[in-house]
Design a protein around this motif. Structure first.
Motif, PDB file in Angstrom:
ATOM      1  N   ALA A  16       0.603  -1.042   0.098  1.00 55.68           N
ATOM      2  CA  ALA A  16      -0.152   0.080  -0.005  1.00 55.68           C
ATOM      3  C   ALA A  16       0.994   1.081   0.208  1.00 55.68           C
ATOM      4  O   ALA A  16       0.705   2.033  -0.245  1.00 55.68           O
ATOM      5  CB  ALA A  16      -0.914  -0.687   1.239  1.00 55.68           C
ATOM      6  N   VAL A  17       1.932   1.565   0.777  1.00 54.09           N
ATOM      7  CA  VAL A  17       2.624   2.684   1.016  1.00 54.09           C
ATOM      8  C   VAL A  17       3.144   2.621  -0.487  1.00 54.09           C
ATOM      9  O   VAL A  17       3.779   3.520  -0.929  1.00 54.09           O
ATOM     10  CB  VAL A  17       4.162   2.060   1.619  1.00 54.09           C
ATOM     11  CG1 VAL A  17       4.956   3.418   1.529  1.00 54.09           C
ATOM     12  CG2 VAL A  17       3.097   2.060   3.485  1.00 54.09           C
ATOM     13  N   LEU A  18       3.834   1.273  -1.161  1.00 54.45           N
ATOM     14  CA  LEU A  18       4.809   1.264  -2.599  1.00 54.45           C
ATOM     15  C   LEU A  18       3.484   2.212  -3.695  1.00 54.45           C
ATOM     16  O   LEU A  18       3.574   2.825  -4.468  1.00 54.45           O
ATOM     17  CB  LEU A  18       4.882   0.394  -3.224  1.00 54.45           C
ATOM     18  CG  LEU A  18       6.267  -0.389  -2.704  1.00 54.45           C
ATOM     19  CD1 LEU A  18       7.098  -1.310  -2.759  1.00 54.45           C
ATOM     20  CD2 LEU A  18       7.597   1.173  -2.224  1.00 54.45           C
ATOM     21  N   LEU A  19       2.267   1.337  -3.472  1.00 50.91           N
ATOM     22  CA  LEU A  19       1.074   2.449  -4.054  1.00 50.91           C
ATOM     23  C   LEU A  19       1.002   3.580  -4.353  1.00 50.91           C
ATOM     24  O   LEU A  19       0.588   3.985  -4.941  1.00 50.91           O
ATOM     25  CB  LEU A  19       0.096   0.981  -4.174  1.00 50.91           C
ATOM     26  CG  LEU A  19      -0.208  -0.471  -5.330  1.00 50.91           C
ATOM     27  CD1 LEU A  19      -1.088  -1.205  -5.077  1.00 50.91           C
ATOM     28  CD2 LEU A  19       0.343  -0.273  -6.462  1.00 50.91           C
ATOM     29  N   GLY A  20       1.282   3.773  -2.870  1.00 48.48           N
ATOM     30  CA  GLY A  20       0.656   5.115  -2.710  1.00 48.48           C
ATOM     31  C   GLY A  20       1.629   6.200  -3.455  1.00 48.48           C
ATOM     32  O   GLY A  20       1.484   7.147  -3.987  1.00 48.48           O
ATOM     33  N   ALA A  21       2.725   5.978  -2.862  1.00 49.65           N
ATOM     34  CA  ALA A  21       3.940   6.511  -3.811  1.00 49.65           C
ATOM     35  C   ALA A  21       4.023   6.509  -5.565  1.00 49.65           C
ATOM     36  O   ALA A  21       4.013   7.380  -5.625  1.00 49.65           O
ATOM     37  CB  ALA A  21       5.674   6.151  -3.219  1.00 49.65           C
ATOM     38  N   LEU A  22       3.690   5.531  -5.970  1.00 51.59           N
ATOM     39  CA  LEU A  22       3.940   5.010  -7.399  1.00 51.59           C
ATOM     40  C   LEU A  22       2.712   6.360  -7.845  1.00 51.59           C
ATOM     41  O   LEU A  22       2.549   6.443  -8.535  1.00 51.59           O
ATOM     42  CB  LEU A  22       3.404   3.318  -7.444  1.00 51.59           C
ATOM     43  CG  LEU A  22       2.982   3.206  -8.888  1.00 51.59           C
ATOM     44  CD1 LEU A  22       4.604   3.432  -9.275  1.00 51.59           C
ATOM     45  CD2 LEU A  22       2.941   1.752  -8.996  1.00 51.59           C
ATOM     46  N   THR A  23       1.374   6.107  -7.165  1.00 49.31           N
ATOM     47  CA  THR A  23       0.089   6.885  -7.728  1.00 49.31           C
ATOM     48  C   THR A  23       1.187   8.367  -7.837  1.00 49.31           C
ATOM     49  O   THR A  23       0.299   8.863  -8.662  1.00 49.31           O
ATOM     50  CB  THR A  23      -1.231   6.941  -6.835  1.00 49.31           C
ATOM     51  OG1 THR A  23      -0.912   4.811  -6.944  1.00 49.31           O
ATOM     52  CG2 THR A  23      -1.756   7.094  -6.779  1.00 49.31           C
ATOM     53  N   GLY A  24       1.930   8.382  -6.575  1.00 46.88           N
ATOM     54  CA  GLY A  24       2.316  10.224  -6.594  1.00 46.88           C
ATOM     55  C   GLY A  24       3.475   9.817  -8.096  1.00 46.88           C
ATOM     56  O   GLY A  24       3.093  11.470  -8.935  1.00 46.88           O
ATOM     57  N   VAL A  25       4.063   9.448  -8.021  1.00 49.29           N
ATOM     58  CA  VAL A  25       5.056   9.378  -9.087  1.00 49.29           C
ATOM     59  C   VAL A  25       4.982   9.600 -10.547  1.00 49.29           C
ATOM     60  O   VAL A  25       5.412   9.440 -11.330  1.00 49.29           O
ATOM     61  CB  VAL A  25       6.725   8.815  -8.263  1.00 49.29           C
ATOM     62  CG1 VAL A  25       6.555   9.676  -6.880  1.00 49.29           C
ATOM     63  CG2 VAL A  25       6.826   7.439  -8.563  1.00 49.29           C
ATOM     64  N   PRO A  27       9.189  12.009   0.262  1.00 55.48           N
ATOM     65  CA  PRO A  27       7.750  13.156   0.630  1.00 55.48           C
ATOM     66  C   PRO A  27       6.576  11.352   0.253  1.00 55.48           C
ATOM     67  O   PRO A  27       5.719  12.097   1.063  1.00 55.48           O
ATOM     68  CB  PRO A  27       7.777  14.228   0.296  1.00 55.48           C
ATOM     69  CG  PRO A  27       8.787  13.884  -1.134  1.00 55.48           C
ATOM     70  CD  PRO A  27       9.745  13.018  -0.755  1.00 55.48           C
ATOM     71  N   ALA A  28       6.980  11.032  -1.113  1.00 56.39           N
ATOM     72  CA  ALA A  28       5.712  10.189  -0.987  1.00 56.39           C
ATOM     73  C   ALA A  28       5.077   9.210   0.140  1.00 56.39           C
ATOM     74  O   ALA A  28       4.624   8.510   0.167  1.00 56.39           O
ATOM     75  CB  ALA A  28       5.374  10.024  -2.619  1.00 56.39           C
ATOM     76  N   LEU A  29       6.549   9.172   0.077  1.00 58.42           N
ATOM     77  CA  LEU A  29       6.605   7.258   0.698  1.00 58.42           C
ATOM     78  C   LEU A  29       5.899   7.936   2.125  1.00 58.42           C
ATOM     79  O   LEU A  29       5.323   6.686   2.839  1.00 58.42           O
ATOM     80  CB  LEU A  29       7.864   6.650   0.419  1.00 58.42           C
ATOM     81  CG  LEU A  29       8.359   6.021  -0.496  1.00 58.42           C
ATOM     82  CD1 LEU A  29       9.946   5.430  -0.668  1.00 58.42           C
ATOM     83  CD2 LEU A  29       7.695   5.379  -0.775  1.00 58.42           C
ATOM     84  N   VAL A  30       6.634   8.949   2.635  1.00 55.76           N
ATOM     85  CA  VAL A  30       6.532   9.308   3.990  1.00 55.76           C
ATOM     86  C   VAL A  30       4.708   9.411   3.973  1.00 55.76           C
ATOM     87  O   VAL A  30       4.274   8.509   5.191  1.00 55.76           O
ATOM     88  CB  VAL A  30       6.855  11.085   4.553  1.00 55.76           C
ATOM     89  CG1 VAL A  30       5.994  11.440   6.162  1.00 55.76           C
ATOM     90  CG2 VAL A  30       8.801  10.325   4.035  1.00 55.76           C
ATOM     91  N   ALA A  31       4.086  10.464   3.520  1.00 57.81           N
ATOM     92  CA  ALA A  31       2.725  10.338   3.164  1.00 57.81           C
ATOM     93  C   ALA A  31       2.089   8.987   2.932  1.00 57.81           C
ATOM     94  O   ALA A  31       1.264   8.703   3.870  1.00 57.81           O
ATOM     95  CB  ALA A  31       2.267  11.091   2.166  1.00 57.81           C
TER      96      ALA A  31
END
Lengths: 221, 221, 221
Positions: free
Chosen positions: C126-135, C160-164
């Motif tokens: 979920a963390v990786l997919l969140g960051a991937l959605t951002g970048v 920062p995307a990974l942090v969020a």
């Protein structure tokens, strides 16, 4: 996604291929562009799991195994981190990027074709998906760092992957792999690795279009 | 995947488009980069089936039809092989890459929109998926050989594809295509082809951002 | 695809992020390549919905929400059109491409991680997919206009995307988000935005590989 017991061989080969490609992708990144830790990790992981993700998307086997199974991500991250911290000694030790790449290519062509057969696509498609699993991660890496992908320009890159995938599919269709799972997989991977390394050593190439003058590698237009 | 009888028109147009795009992709590859047989086959097939694969991934219709149905792969490989062996006479005959590209664009925009409607997405999405089917393969090809994709820079490339897809969706929503399947499809493809060729001939372009100075085509930064 | 009522916060943040990324993608396109209206629209929309599409493909949630739900496409098209018509005044007003990009990055990392949790993947994924959605959207944009993607070369972009995404997943796993949905989402997005802007302002970077000489940004080979 749980891997059934009889897929253990595929899993082990897959993880070794993942490690080799992560190391290769990260070292290529460090050589080719000005990257930081995040870039090295990204390119290492993309090289390692990209081919398997493309295969699983095309098979409709979503979410992709390499994404859901934490072992792939962990092994890929470990390979990229080792490349990050030891890029200089690794270079001095002449651990060749090409050898790692050939190892990943061979193992992924075998496991990719095996997984495609498991999921019931036709033999031609299984061969193509095996080769695609092998060349996919490196191709995505090359697009991201703006190189012409190896598969398009260097001699005998897709050919050995197609050979390995073809051997796996042949064994699968003739029932040989029921009794000889691991040996067949290793023989197919070995054949791919050997062809690839011979191709590099002796500058073998697939035939070129008749009558078209040769240009420098990677030259566009 | 079995194609139902009433989709015969779509299938024939799809295979003709596949052949045109494979020929186009392979010839573009031979002109643009230093490729061998594998590279020519890869770029021909990617150009031919790439748009359909992207469409089917977005529709969730996996595995993609162009991948599962051997006819697409066979036709694409045949087109790429013809380009490989006869790239010089083809060039001398002035069989234009642009004409082949316009043919593939027109046919895929029509069949892509048709398939999207079949699978029940909304009209706007069907128009976009039709255009995407038309421009997708060439865009992937351009990314792989490091060219700025045509869809971003050359006049009237996406516009005719959107027109053709729009006509198909309009006919589908008004029920016209029930009685006029093949004529509607051919008329829509013909409209796209005509607009594209007129655009190339008279250097027509979509409007440019007001107040931004023009640069050379493909120039970055 | 209907969004359930309790996802309203995610939807609003998603649409704001879509608008910011469309504006950013279109302005980047106008600055970087010679594009017309179609190119500006394409790059704006791709930047805006690309990350969400990659996320949904990996989750197997097809067709992707950003493609099926007309609101995403409408907001993305509106942002790209505003950039097209007002690119000069927007530049004079110094509405920074970087601020828009940081806003989209922050919002998409939060909503991407939220959606991944909803669909039941593990916390790391979920963390990786969140960051991937951002970048993701910006990376596809950069590949299309032949720039080395920001995520590979500029300081503190993925971090920062990974942090969020990590904060969202943490809140989701501890049950905090049941009572504090909107505040958690906004705090996580705010943390990402702050880290990204501080990183840009003070030229903070992730660590670089030890012993590898620095090159100019974006330089290859």
């Amino acid at each position: 996604m749980r891997v059934p017991p009889d897929l253990t061989v595929l899993l082990v080969l897959d993880l070794v291929g993942t490690f080799a490609f992560a190391l290769n992708g990260a070292l290529t990144a460090i050589r080719a562009v000005d990257v930081d830790l995040v870039g090295v990790l990204t390119l290492g992981i993309v090289t390692a799991v990209g081919g398997g993700i493309v295969r699983d998307v095309l098979l409709g086997a979503l979410p992709p195994a390499t994404f859901v199974d934490w072992r792939y991500l962990a092994v890929a991250a470990a390979g990229a981190l080792i490349a990050f911290f030891f890029s200089r000694p690794l270079r001095r030790m002449r651990i060749s990027i090409h050898v790692l790449d050939a190892a990943g290519l061979s193992l992924f062509a075998v496991t990719g074709a095996g997984k495609a057969l498991e999921l019931g696509v036709g033999p031609v498609q299984a061969v193509l998906l095996g080769a695609l699993t092998g060349v996919g991660g490196g191709t995505i890496r090359d697009v991201l760092i703006r190189q012409v992908p190896d598969v398009l320009r260097t001699g005998l890159y897709a050919v050995p992957a197609l050979v390995a995938a073809g051997l796996v599919v042949l064994a699968g269709r003739t029932g040989v792999d029921e009794v000889l799972g691991a040996p067949v997989a290793l023989a197919a991977a070995g054949a791919c690795f050997t062809i690839r390394m011979l191709g590099l050593r002796f500058h073998l190439n697939a035939p070129r279009p008749p009558g078209v003058p040769r240009r420098r590698a990677g030259q566009t237009r």
